[in-house]
Design a protein around this motif. Structure first.
Motif, PDB file in Angstrom:
ATOM      1  N   PHE A 151      69.469  33.425  62.783  1.00 19.51           N
ATOM      2  CA  PHE A 151      68.578  34.391  62.143  1.00 19.51           C
ATOM      3  C   PHE A 151      69.317  35.722  62.137  1.00 19.51           C
ATOM      4  O   PHE A 151      69.572  36.292  63.207  1.00 19.51           O
ATOM      5  N   TRP A 152      69.680  36.177  60.955  1.00 16.11           N
ATOM      6  CA  TRP A 152      70.489  37.395  60.865  1.00 16.11           C
ATOM      7  C   TRP A 152      69.635  38.497  60.214  1.00 16.11           C
ATOM      8  O   TRP A 152      69.202  38.366  59.073  1.00 16.11           O
ATOM      9  N   GLY A 153      69.370  39.547  60.983  1.00 17.64           N
ATOM     10  CA  GLY A 153      68.605  40.684  60.421  1.00 17.64           C
ATOM     11  C   GLY A 153      67.196  40.313  60.017  1.00 17.64           C
ATOM     12  O   GLY A 153      66.680  40.831  59.013  1.00 17.64           O
ATOM     13  N   CYS A 154      66.567  39.409  60.747  1.00 16.43           N
ATOM     14  CA  CYS A 154      65.171  39.055  60.451  1.00 16.43           C
ATOM     15  C   CYS A 154      64.458  38.715  61.761  1.00 16.43           C
ATOM     16  O   CYS A 154      65.106  38.378  62.749  1.00 16.43           O
ATOM     17  N   ASN A 155      63.146  38.800  61.726  1.00 15.96           N
ATOM     18  CA  ASN A 155      62.361  38.591  62.951  1.00 15.96           C
ATOM     19  C   ASN A 155      61.136  37.730  62.621  1.00 15.96           C
ATOM     20  O   ASN A 155      60.017  38.231  62.539  1.00 15.96           O
ATOM     21  N   PRO A 156      61.371  36.410  62.419  1.00 15.33           N
ATOM     22  CA  PRO A 156      60.247  35.559  62.006  1.00 15.33           C
ATOM     23  C   PRO A 156      59.097  35.531  63.004  1.00 15.33           C
ATOM     24  O   PRO A 156      57.960  35.250  62.618  1.00 15.33           O
ATOM     25  N   ALA A 157      59.372  35.821  64.293  1.00 15.74           N
ATOM     26  CA  ALA A 157      58.269  35.810  65.268  1.00 15.74           C
ATOM     27  C   ALA A 157      57.138  36.721  64.809  1.00 15.74           C
ATOM     28  O   ALA A 157      55.970  36.476  65.112  1.00 15.74           O
ATOM     29  N   HIS A 158      57.468  37.752  64.034  1.00 20.91           N
ATOM     30  CA  HIS A 158      56.427  38.650  63.546  1.00 20.91           C
ATOM     31  C   HIS A 158      56.169  38.509  62.054  1.00 20.91           C
ATOM     32  O   HIS A 158      55.038  38.609  61.604  1.00 20.91           O
ATOM     33  N   LYS A 181      65.494  21.733  71.918  1.00 19.26           N
ATOM     34  CA  LYS A 181      66.623  21.238  72.724  1.00 19.26           C
ATOM     35  C   LYS A 181      67.695  20.595  71.844  1.00 19.26           C
ATOM     36  O   LYS A 181      68.817  20.381  72.277  1.00 19.26           O
ATOM     37  N   SER A 182      67.328  20.287  70.585  1.00 17.39           N
ATOM     38  CA  SER A 182      68.304  19.703  69.662  1.00 17.39           C
ATOM     39  C   SER A 182      69.100  20.789  68.948  1.00 17.39           C
ATOM     40  O   SER A 182      69.975  20.480  68.146  1.00 17.39           O
ATOM     41  N   ARG A 183      68.746  22.041  69.185  1.00 15.82           N
ATOM     42  CA  ARG A 183      69.349  23.123  68.397  1.00 15.82           C
ATOM     43  C   ARG A 183      69.932  24.211  69.281  1.00 15.82           C
ATOM     44  O   ARG A 183      69.453  24.456  70.371  1.00 15.82           O
ATOM     45  N   LYS A 184      70.934  24.880  68.732  1.00 20.20           N
ATOM     46  CA  LYS A 184      71.397  26.136  69.316  1.00 20.20           C
ATOM     47  C   LYS A 184      70.981  27.232  68.337  1.00 20.20           C
ATOM     48  O   LYS A 184      71.274  27.138  67.125  1.00 20.20           O
ATOM     49  N   VAL A 185      70.294  28.223  68.854  1.00 19.07           N
ATOM     50  CA  VAL A 185      69.760  29.277  67.978  1.00 19.07           C
ATOM     51  C   VAL A 185      70.445  30.607  68.296  1.00 19.07           C
ATOM     52  O   VAL A 185      70.556  30.997  69.458  1.00 19.07           O
ATOM     53  N   ILE A 186      70.917  31.257  67.236  1.00 23.54           N
ATOM     54  CA  ILE A 186      71.615  32.547  67.383  1.00 23.54           C
ATOM     55  C   ILE A 186      70.816  33.603  66.608  1.00 23.54           C
ATOM     56  O   ILE A 186      70.466  33.382  65.442  1.00 23.54           O
ATOM     57  N   VAL A 187      70.517  34.719  67.238  1.00 24.96           N
ATOM     58  CA  VAL A 187      69.880  35.839  66.538  1.00 24.96           C
ATOM     59  C   VAL A 187      70.882  36.991  66.500  1.00 24.96           C
ATOM     60  O   VAL A 187      71.443  37.366  67.530  1.00 24.96           O
ATOM     61  N   VAL A 188      71.144  37.490  65.289  1.00 22.96           N
ATOM     62  CA  VAL A 188      72.013  38.658  65.146  1.00 22.96           C
ATOM     63  C   VAL A 188      71.127  39.828  64.753  1.00 22.96           C
ATOM     64  O   VAL A 188      70.532  39.823  63.657  1.00 22.96           O
ATOM     65  N   ASP A 189      70.979  40.778  65.639  1.00 22.91           N
ATOM     66  CA  ASP A 189      70.065  41.890  65.395  1.00 22.91           C
ATOM     67  C   ASP A 189      70.438  43.038  66.334  1.00 22.91           C
ATOM     68  O   ASP A 189      70.689  42.782  67.518  1.00 22.91           O
ATOM     69  N   PRO A 190      70.445  44.273  65.841  1.00 22.86           N
ATOM     70  CA  PRO A 190      70.760  45.388  66.754  1.00 22.86           C
ATOM     71  C   PRO A 190      69.712  45.544  67.847  1.00 22.86           C
ATOM     72  O   PRO A 190      69.995  46.078  68.900  1.00 22.86           O
ATOM     73  N   ARG A 191      68.493  45.056  67.585  1.00 26.48           N
ATOM     74  CA  ARG A 191      67.406  45.256  68.567  1.00 26.48           C
ATOM     75  C   ARG A 191      67.050  43.953  69.290  1.00 26.48           C
ATOM     76  O   ARG A 191      67.183  42.867  68.713  1.00 26.48           O
ATOM     77  N   PRO A 192      66.536  44.073  70.523  1.00 23.91           N
ATOM     78  CA  PRO A 192      66.038  42.874  71.207  1.00 23.91           C
ATOM     79  C   PRO A 192      64.644  42.524  70.670  1.00 23.91           C
ATOM     80  O   PRO A 192      63.662  43.141  71.046  1.00 23.91           O
TER      81      PRO A 192
END
Ligand code: SF4
Length: 437
Positions: A151-158, A181-192
């Motif tokens: 997920f690059w520059g997006c925040n689907p949780a919201h 557990k079947s996936r590796k998830v990477i978030v690219v975002d300046p904010r936590p």
């Protein structure tokens, strides 16, 4: 009570199609919404709102509203569009493809400019797709196959709350039987962000330096040389991420406005697509924009069929021209180059700069919207309509360009027209004024 099943949610581009709604026996009232997230459920329940406006209104000199008929509203709309040299017809992203198609016929007759909300969200993605194409896939493929998700520059949780549970992180598919557990998830975002908090890796790129990091990832795929840090990220981390992606069986990159509207704009997407193409030399990879309004994708599709371009379509010379920046809604308003404003299925009053909103206030204007919004507040005429996907069905496109037919759940308030019906009235009146058969 009755249970209506397999309803699509007409709120965000995820278009969840498993919503269930309990309605009263007479089919008039929504009692309970099941499976939807909080924002989706709220939209269904708003249909019941006691303060809902159910008749068209004209603003009076003193700022108060006077109720008018749909015929009068259609005549006013047709007149301001026909009188204008360059009317702006903006929005379209929260209505059905059928209504969009009818509205575009009006635009062609009056020589208007048709622009949708992509102009302030994924317009740069559309421009990038013209430049370099797009290796993409459906959300169903993501659910069943993707074992590396970015997920690059997006925040689907919201912004797209059920996206992660239905498709991208927690869902269990044919080859992803163990869910997250079947996936590796990477978030690219300046904010936590909240999405970053459930990811395996959070890459805190420096604000506005996405292009450099995407470029470095392309180099790292080939184990090429990198400086010690790129965009605030140590090179060891970049190599690690590149190896992680190459070792996956199916990589999917989701991206949002953090990249489309930061420094670099469409060039960020160009290189994100190039990274996806590069990944296809090692494994299978796809990229999908996180579209916001539930049918903004459909608006691009319908404009594409009718005029060949997905947004910023200028019909003022009698043929379709396309030049984002020149023919985009906000730029036209800022420069004072349009002389009437027609808004449907969106709310520029909330999202455009003050100067543009002031222009809408000063121009002859109509806003077609079931809700009371800031755009309604600055418009001269307000036309409330039935809620598409709740009180009338219609075709919509999900964020992955899959068309889905929405369902009617309850009746609209008595005497209320749908967007498409109102636009038919406007089209008939425009044809009468122009003397067109
Ligand atoms: Fe509706 Fe989007 Fe929530 Fe799904 S994620 S229920 S489409 S708002």
């Amino acid at each position: 009570t009755k249970l209506v099943t397999d309803i699509i949610c007409p709120f965000c581009g995820t278009l969840c199609d498993d919503i269930e709604v309990e309605v009263s026996d007479d089919g008039k009232k929504i009692l309970k919404v099941m499976n939807a997230c909080a924002i989706g459920a709220e939209k269904f329940l708003h249909a019941q709102s006691p303060d809902r406006i159910v008749r068209p209104r004209m603003k009076q000199e003193d700022g108060s509203w006077k109720e008018i008929t749909y015929d009068e509203a259609a005549k006013y709309t047709a007149k301001i569009l026909c009188d204008a040299k360059k009317p702006l017809m903006y929005g379209w992203s929260s209505t059905s493809c059928e209504a969009q198609a009818t509205g575009h016929m009006v635009a062609e007759l009056v020589g208007g400019i048709v622009d949708n909300t992509a102009t302030v969200c994924h317009g740069p993605s559309l421009i990038a797709v013209h430049d370099v194409g797009i290796p993409s896939c459906t959300l169903g493929e993501v659910k069943n196959r993707a074992d590396r998700v970015i997920f690059w520059g997006c925040n689907p949780a919201h912004a797209h709350p059920r996206h992660m549970s239905r498709y991208s992180i927690f869902s269990r598919g044919f080859f992803t039987t163990r869910g997250s557990k079947s996936r590796k998830v990477i978030v690219v975002d300046p904010r936590p962000t909240d999405t970053a908090s459930v990811a395996d890796y959070h890459v805190q790129v420096e604000q506005g330096r996405d292009y450099e990091l995407l470029d470095a990832m392309r180099v790292a795929l080939q184990e090429g040389p990198l400086p010690e840090t790129v965009a605030g990220v140590p090179k060891e981390k970049i190599y690690e991420l590149a190896r992680l992606l190459k070792s996956g069986r199916f990589v999917t990159i989701f991206f949002g406005m953090g990249v489309t509207h930061s420094l670099g704009k469409n060039h960020n997407i160009d290189i994100a697509i190039a990274l996806t193409s590069d990944l296809n030399k090692y494994t299978k990879a796809a990229i999908i924009p996180m579209r916001g309004h539930y049918n903004v994708t459909g608006s691009g599709q319908v404009l594409g069929w009718q005029f060949g371009f997905p947004f910023c379509v200028d019909l003022s010379r009698g043929f379709a021209r396309y030049n984002p920046g020149e023919s985009s809604a906000n730029d036209l308003l800022m420069r004072g180059e349009v002389d009437a404003s027609f808004v449907i299925g969106s709310d520029p009053g909330s999202h455009f700069p003050f100067k543009s909103v002031k222009k809408i206030h000063d121009l002859p204007s109509v806003c077609i919207d079931p809700h009371m919004t800031p755009t309604v507040a600055v418009s001269k005429c307000h036309v409330p309509v039935a809620l598409v996907g709740i009180e009338i069905g219609g075709s919509c496109y999900r964020m992955d360009n899959v068309p889905i037919e929405s369902r009617k759940v309850v009746d609209p308030p008595a005497g209320m027209l749908t967007d498409a019906e109102f636009l038919e009235l406007v089209l008939a009146e425009v044809k009468r004024i122009k003397g067109v058969a």
